[in-house]
Design an enzyme around this catalytic site. Structure first.
Site, short mmCIF file in Angstrom:
data_model
loop_
_atom_site.label_atom_id
_atom_site.label_comp_id
_atom_site.label_asym_id
_atom_site.label_seq_id
_atom_site.Cartn_x
_atom_site.Cartn_y
_atom_site.Cartn_z
N TYR A 1 38.31 42.19 16.97
CA TYR A 1 36.93 43.37 17.66
C TYR A 1 35.71 43.14 15.82
CZ TYR A 1 39.05 45.19 21.52
OH TYR A 1 39.30 45.62 22.55
N MET B 1 43.88 48.48 19.81
CA MET B 1 44.94 49.56 20.12
C MET B 1 46.79 48.94 20.70
SD MET B 1 44.21 51.49 23.91
CE MET B 1 42.73 51.79 23.92
N ARG C 1 46.67 79.35 3.50
CA ARG C 1 46.50 78.84 4.99
C ARG C 1 47.64 80.20 5.81
NH1 ARG C 1 50.30 73.55 5.97
NH2 ARG C 1 51.65 74.44 5.05
N LYS D 1 59.99 69.80 11.41
CA LYS D 1 58.76 69.46 12.56
C LYS D 1 58.13 68.07 12.44
CE LYS D 1 55.77 70.37 8.21
NZ LYS D 1 55.16 71.56 7.17
C1 PLP Z 1 55.62 71.02 6.14
C2 PLP Z 1 56.62 72.10 5.16
C3 PLP Z 1 57.37 71.97 3.78
C4 PLP Z 1 58.18 70.43 4.14
O1 PLP Z 1 57.35 69.89 3.06
P1 PLP Z 1 57.51 68.55 1.88
O2 PLP Z 1 56.37 68.64 1.23
O3 PLP Z 1 57.06 67.72 3.30
O4 PLP Z 1 58.50 68.30 1.97
C5 PLP Z 1 57.30 72.96 3.54
N1 PLP Z 1 57.27 74.44 3.55
C6 PLP Z 1 56.54 74.43 4.83
C7 PLP Z 1 55.49 75.90 4.40
C8 PLP Z 1 55.58 73.30 5.85
O5 PLP Z 1 54.82 73.48 5.96
#
Ligand code: PLP
Length: 365
Positions: A257, A306, A131, A37
């Site tokens: 800055y 930036m 979640r 992802k």
């Molecule tokens: C992102 C995610 C993972 C991977 O987690 P890592 O800590 O990066 O290995 C596994 N399961 C779910 C549901 C996730 O959202």
């Protein structure tokens, strides 16, 4: 080619392949769901997925858009780890992606839109993450109803660990509770569905048993969520920029800055061609952060801006415009780790790599 880049990330595909072997060594006969992802954690979705294609049995993405991008490159099963929006369900069913279900109503909707046969689903149970998923107390009754729906085939049942790198006792208890639920659901509903729970920290520290699939993410990229396992892994990304200016600044000069840094002596200051728009955290300003120039640490001075940031190169001989600088990664015996940047910026490693900007080309080596 890279001579033209101002700020880029070099991705070492052989490091990715070494890290995937570490996962494989820890999970016995379980399948690997490689989590790619967020543009493969900032490393480049398609190239990373192709590099892992022989070792991963399936892939995990956050949403439909990522699943479609990945499908164009590879034939593997793709699980969508996040909840689907109502507008997305029919496309998910049509394309054969594996959605993650948290409620009976979601499953019912997928059963309704999956007209041409059974859609495989990941039935998620909430054992403490809060979640997604069916609350664990309702898991058995909802599961029975879902598995009786037309057009639904249970691909797997799963849960997620909220404190696997923070609270081992809670995690062990959670894994036991999940194991018990898995046995209950299997006893109640026959089928060959799989169970999965372990992400990277789980795969490293709680891999007995691994269940049927592990969902490894950050460890594939060579970053351990638990410092004691870092030595097993090779960071795949080296994040680089170039020196765009070198200037001699008199004692008392103010830098950047806010004028938060005043040169305590005459200093040679290099201006780098990277800033927070490239994803370098502004919160690293005045946090003792450093970069590597020819394998030596040079302090970041003043605030990150930036597109530019300043470093002290007074102690490095013969620094020239165009020289490469390592923002994250190794050079010689020195390393700026992702964990170091995360700690100094008061954030987590996952955020550092996933926020590296879209104007930073990923160069595969
Ligand atoms: C992102 C995610 C993972 C991977 O987690 P890592 O800590 O990066 O290995 C596994 N399961 C779910 C549901 C996730 O959202």
């Amino acid at each position: 080619m890279k001579e033209r880049y101002r700020c880029w990330a070099e991705i070492d595909l052989s490091a990715l392949r070494d890290n995937v072997k570490v996962v494989r060594d820890r999970i016995g006969a379980a399948e690997l769901l490689a989590v790619v992802k967020a543009n493969a954690y900032g490393h480049g979705l398609v190239d990373v997925a192709k590099a892992l294609a022989n070792d991963a049995q399936l892939f995990g993405v956050a949403n439909l858009e990522e699943a479609i991008q990945l499908r164009a490159a590879l034939p593997h099963p793709i699980m969508i780890l996040g909840p689907a929006l109502p507008e997305e369900t029919s496309t998910i069913a049509e394309r054969g992606f594996i959605p993650t279900i948290s409620t009976f109503e979601e499953a019912e909707e997928f059963g309704r839109v999956a007209r041409d046969g059974a859609i495989p689903i990941n039935f998620k149970i909430d054992t403490g993450m809060g979640r997604m998923g069916v609350p664990e107390g309702d898991a058995l009754s909802v599961f029975k109803k879902v598995s009786g729906l037309p057009n639904i085939k249970i691909h797997s049942i799963s849960t997620h660990l909220p404190v696997s790198n923070e609270d081992a006792a809670y995690t062990r208890d959670q894994l036991q509770r999940f194991g018990k639920i898995v046995r209950q659901l299997r006893a109640a509903v026959p089928g060959d569905f799989k169970a999965h729970v372990l992400q990277s920290a789980g795969t490293l520290a709680f891999n007995d048993p691994p269940f049927d699939i592990v969902r490894a993410g950050i460890m594939l990229y060579g970053i351990s969520p638990l410092p004691e396992f870092q030595k097993l892994l090779k960071p795949a990304m080296t994040w680089k920029t170039r020196i765009a200016l070198v200037r001699d600044m008199p004692k008392g000069s103010s830098i950047s800055y806010g004028r938060t840094f005043i040169a305590p002596r005459k200093m040679r200051i290099a201006t780098l061609s990277a800033g927070y728009a490239d994803g370098y955290p502004w919160h690293l300003s005045n946090r003792d952060a450093a970069v590597l120039v020819r394998g030596r640490r040079c302090a970041l001075v003043g605030r990150v801006t930036m597109d530019l940031m300043m470093i002290d190169v007074s102690k490095i001989d013969n620094v020239k415009v165009g020289n490469e600088v390592v923002l994250m990664g190794s050079d010689g015996n020195e390393e700026i780790s992702c964990a170091e940047l995360a700690e100094r910026a008061s954030t987590i490693a996952w955020e550092i790599i996933t926020r590296i900007g879209s104007r930073v080309p990923r160069v595969f080596v």
